[in-house]
Design a protein around this motif. Structure first.
Motif: not given
Length: 169
Positions: A57-73
């Motif tokens: 798989v490919d992930l968000g462009f900032a893959p490390y850590g939990h998503k917390t904010t819109k646009g954080d990647g």
């Protein structure tokens, strides 16, 4: 051309077009959960403890850590559910993940932020230029989990609405 030849040709064309459908069927054991290991860039479709299928798989462009904010990647971490299916996705096919959950919204609200949303497991972009760019880069999504188009066709057929999805670091 006589009618018989024309009819046979038409039936052959219909048969060929059916073979190219992005909608597949699945008749195996039910998928009871999906697990995404972000660090390994792997996704597993499970029937209880048995791995039925696994994918890169490919992930968000900032893959490390939990998503917390819109646009954080970032791609979320935690346990969610498949809550929708999109046959008309901008990314071939997609299945939605119910991020943000109540805990995600509360954490974002406490920080005065928008948690974002629209997190999916999806295929490649429909736009040809975007697809070419995505194939050159690892972790190109805005926070989603991406696979190849032929793989999302399998996943779309196998994974039902309500299936738990666990995304791990």
């Amino acid at each position: 051309m006589d009618r018989r030849t024309f009819a046979l040709g038409g039936m052959a064309m219909l048969g060929l077009s059916a073979c190219s459908s992005k909608f597949r069927t699945y008749n195996g054991p039910p998928v009871t959960s999906v697990v995404v290991n972000k660090g390994a860039r792997r996704m597993y479709l499970l029937h209880n403890t048995e791995v039925l299928k696994e994918y890169n798989v490919d992930l968000g462009f900032a893959p490390y850590g939990h998503k917390t904010t819109k646009g954080d990647g970032r791609t979320p971490e935690g346990t969610y559910l498949i809550d929708r299916r999109n046959p008309n996705s901008s990314f071939h096919l997609s299945v939605g993940i119910n991020y943000p959950n109540a805990q995600d919204r509360a954490l974002a609200q406490a920080a005065g932020r928008n948690p974002g949303g629209d997190i999916f497991i999806h295929g490649e972009p429909n736009d040809r230029d975007d697809r070419k760019r995505a194939r050159k880069v690892k972790d190109w999504t805005a926070g989603c989990v991406a696979v190849r188009n032929r793989e999302i066709e399998e996943i779309y057929a196998m994974v039902l609405t309500g299936t738990p999805v666990t995304l791990r670091a």
